[in-house]
Write a protein that holds these residues in place. Structure first.
Motif, PDB file in Angstrom:
ATOM      1  N   ALA A  57       0.830  -1.208   0.000  1.00 15.60           N
ATOM      2  CA  ALA A  57       0.000   0.000   0.000  1.00 15.60           C
ATOM      3  C   ALA A  57       0.863   1.257   0.000  1.00 15.60           C
ATOM      4  O   ALA A  57       0.606   2.200  -0.760  1.00 15.60           O
ATOM      5  N   LEU A  58       1.888   1.277   0.828  1.00 19.20           N
ATOM      6  CA  LEU A  58       2.783   2.422   0.874  1.00 19.20           C
ATOM      7  C   LEU A  58       3.446   2.645  -0.482  1.00 19.20           C
ATOM      8  O   LEU A  58       3.511   3.774  -0.980  1.00 19.20           O
ATOM      9  N   TYR A  59       3.895   1.581  -1.101  1.00 21.84           N
ATOM     10  CA  TYR A  59       4.569   1.707  -2.397  1.00 21.84           C
ATOM     11  C   TYR A  59       3.595   2.168  -3.484  1.00 21.84           C
ATOM     12  O   TYR A  59       3.935   3.025  -4.305  1.00 21.84           O
ATOM     13  N   ALA A  60       2.383   1.640  -3.474  1.00 22.39           N
ATOM     14  CA  ALA A  60       1.379   2.080  -4.456  1.00 22.39           C
ATOM     15  C   ALA A  60       1.117   3.577  -4.310  1.00 22.39           C
ATOM     16  O   ALA A  60       1.000   4.298  -5.303  1.00 22.39           O
ATOM     17  N   CYS A  61       1.041   4.045  -3.074  1.00 24.57           N
ATOM     18  CA  CYS A  61       0.819   5.472  -2.824  1.00 24.57           C
ATOM     19  C   CYS A  61       2.022   6.300  -3.265  1.00 24.57           C
ATOM     20  O   CYS A  61       1.866   7.388  -3.834  1.00 24.57           O
ATOM     21  N   THR A  62       3.216   5.792  -3.019  1.00 25.56           N
ATOM     22  CA  THR A  62       4.430   6.481  -3.445  1.00 25.56           C
ATOM     23  C   THR A  62       4.448   6.625  -4.960  1.00 25.56           C
ATOM     24  O   THR A  62       4.705   7.716  -5.487  1.00 25.56           O
ATOM     25  N   LEU A  63       4.163   5.543  -5.658  1.00 26.02           N
ATOM     26  CA  LEU A  63       4.154   5.568  -7.124  1.00 26.02           C
ATOM     27  C   LEU A  63       3.089   6.519  -7.670  1.00 26.02           C
ATOM     28  O   LEU A  63       3.262   7.097  -8.741  1.00 26.02           O
ATOM     29  N   SER A  64       2.011   6.679  -6.935  1.00 26.10           N
ATOM     30  CA  SER A  64       0.877   7.492  -7.378  1.00 26.10           C
ATOM     31  C   SER A  64       0.911   8.921  -6.838  1.00 26.10           C
ATOM     32  O   SER A  64      -0.044   9.675  -7.042  1.00 26.10           O
ATOM     33  N   ASN A  65       1.981   9.283  -6.155  1.00 25.67           N
ATOM     34  CA  ASN A  65       2.101  10.616  -5.546  1.00 25.67           C
ATOM     35  C   ASN A  65       0.932  10.929  -4.611  1.00 25.67           C
ATOM     36  O   ASN A  65       0.436  12.044  -4.579  1.00 25.67           O
ATOM     37  N   ALA A  66       0.494   9.924  -3.883  1.00 22.50           N
ATOM     38  CA  ALA A  66      -0.595  10.079  -2.916  1.00 22.50           C
ATOM     39  C   ALA A  66       0.030  10.184  -1.525  1.00 22.50           C
ATOM     40  O   ALA A  66      -0.026   9.247  -0.730  1.00 22.50           O
ATOM     41  N   LEU A 102       8.988 -10.042  -0.794  1.00 22.83           N
ATOM     42  CA  LEU A 102       8.485  -8.668  -0.761  1.00 22.83           C
ATOM     43  C   LEU A 102       8.900  -7.920  -2.024  1.00 22.83           C
ATOM     44  O   LEU A 102       8.104  -7.187  -2.608  1.00 22.83           O
ATOM     45  N   HIS A 103      10.123  -8.121  -2.456  1.00 24.53           N
ATOM     46  CA  HIS A 103      10.587  -7.456  -3.685  1.00 24.53           C
ATOM     47  C   HIS A 103       9.697  -7.826  -4.869  1.00 24.53           C
ATOM     48  O   HIS A 103       9.292  -6.955  -5.646  1.00 24.53           O
ATOM     49  N   ALA A 104       9.371  -9.100  -4.997  1.00 24.48           N
ATOM     50  CA  ALA A 104       8.508  -9.545  -6.102  1.00 24.48           C
ATOM     51  C   ALA A 104       7.130  -8.889  -6.007  1.00 24.48           C
ATOM     52  O   ALA A 104       6.555  -8.482  -7.028  1.00 24.48           O
ATOM     53  N   MET A 105       6.594  -8.758  -4.791  1.00 23.91           N
ATOM     54  CA  MET A 105       5.291  -8.117  -4.616  1.00 23.91           C
ATOM     55  C   MET A 105       5.354  -6.641  -5.014  1.00 23.91           C
ATOM     56  O   MET A 105       4.430  -6.121  -5.643  1.00 23.91           O
ATOM     57  N   LEU A 106       6.434  -5.979  -4.662  1.00 25.69           N
ATOM     58  CA  LEU A 106       6.571  -4.556  -4.985  1.00 25.69           C
ATOM     59  C   LEU A 106       6.769  -4.345  -6.483  1.00 25.69           C
ATOM     60  O   LEU A 106       6.222  -3.392  -7.051  1.00 25.69           O
ATOM     61  N   VAL A 107       7.515  -5.227  -7.125  1.00 28.70           N
ATOM     62  CA  VAL A 107       7.674  -5.139  -8.583  1.00 28.70           C
ATOM     63  C   VAL A 107       6.313  -5.329  -9.251  1.00 28.70           C
ATOM     64  O   VAL A 107       5.959  -4.591 -10.184  1.00 28.70           O
ATOM     65  N   PHE A 108       5.542  -6.292  -8.784  1.00 31.37           N
ATOM     66  CA  PHE A 108       4.199  -6.528  -9.337  1.00 31.37           C
ATOM     67  C   PHE A 108       3.304  -5.310  -9.090  1.00 31.37           C
ATOM     68  O   PHE A 108       2.535  -4.907  -9.975  1.00 31.37           O
ATOM     69  N   THR A 109       3.412  -4.711  -7.927  1.00 29.00           N
ATOM     70  CA  THR A 109       2.652  -3.497  -7.623  1.00 29.00           C
ATOM     71  C   THR A 109       2.995  -2.398  -8.612  1.00 29.00           C
ATOM     72  O   THR A 109       2.101  -1.752  -9.183  1.00 29.00           O
ATOM     73  N   ARG A 110       4.285  -2.186  -8.838  1.00 30.30           N
ATOM     74  CA  ARG A 110       4.711  -1.155  -9.796  1.00 30.30           C
ATOM     75  C   ARG A 110       4.145  -1.445 -11.186  1.00 30.30           C
ATOM     76  O   ARG A 110       3.649  -0.551 -11.867  1.00 30.30           O
ATOM     77  N   THR A 111       4.178  -2.698 -11.584  1.00 26.78           N
ATOM     78  CA  THR A 111       3.653  -3.071 -12.898  1.00 26.78           C
ATOM     79  C   THR A 111       2.176  -2.712 -13.010  1.00 26.78           C
ATOM     80  O   THR A 111       1.763  -2.066 -13.980  1.00 26.78           O
ATOM     81  N   LEU A 112       1.373  -3.116 -12.018  1.00 28.04           N
ATOM     82  CA  LEU A 112      -0.064  -2.858 -12.107  1.00 28.04           C
ATOM     83  C   LEU A 112      -0.416  -1.380 -11.947  1.00 28.04           C
ATOM     84  O   LEU A 112      -1.390  -0.915 -12.540  1.00 28.04           O
TER      85      LEU A 112
END
Length: 168
Positions: A57-66, A102-112
């Protein structure tokens, strides 16, 4: 519904304001959003640890500037004594982590988040290869979909709140 509606809090909505009234015109939608949040971040939810879900969730928000929503997830991570260095790293957009799962989950998050069309079979297959079982892959995809919705909803409400404030 709980006393703390996360979307209302992050968007800065208070009862009696026009934007709050718009959001709660269909109360069942606001309630369902909050219940989804509570279910997806329930510590008892199987397949993905709470810390993994919060890091995603934190990474998704970071990528989205939220940033406001990201701060919420960073606070949740701190409240469960997650690694502060890792919280700061992910909040800065870096996903270099020693833990391959965790790295794989974060890479997948970035992809989606950044290129959803690339969330294909190959992207999905990298998750089990990192030790993530199929039920956890499904839960992860559902979590990322919810986060995309939550991020856009809070951003839209914040923009509407700002517009209403300038027109008042």
């Amino acid at each position: 519904m709980t006393d703390t509606d996360i979307v209302d809090r992050i968007a800065g909505l208070t009862p009696g304001t026009p934007t709050h009234a718009i959001r709660h015109k269909r109360e069942k939608v606001a309630d369902a959003t909050q219940r989804s949040y509570e279910a997806l971040f329930d510590p008892a939810l199987p397949d993905l640890s709470l810390s993994d879900r919060l890091f995603v969730a934190l990474y998704a928000c970071t990528l989205s500037n939220a940033s406001a929503l990201g701060a919420h997830y960073a606070e949740r991570l701190a409240s469960i004594d997650a690694d502060r260095a890792l919280i700061n790293q992910i909040a800065q957009g870096s996903i270099v982590t020693q833990e391959p799962r965790l790295h794989a989950m974060l890479v997948f998050t970035r992809t989606l988040i950044e290129s959803p069309i690339e969330g294909d079979k190959a992207a999905l297959e990298r998750l089990p290869a990192a030790g993530i079982p199929t039920p956890a892959v499904v839960a992860l995809a559902q979590l990322i979909a919810f986060l995309s919705y939550q991020i856009r909803l809070t951003a839209g409400l914040r923009a509407l709140q700002a517009l209403n404030a300038t027109e008042a």
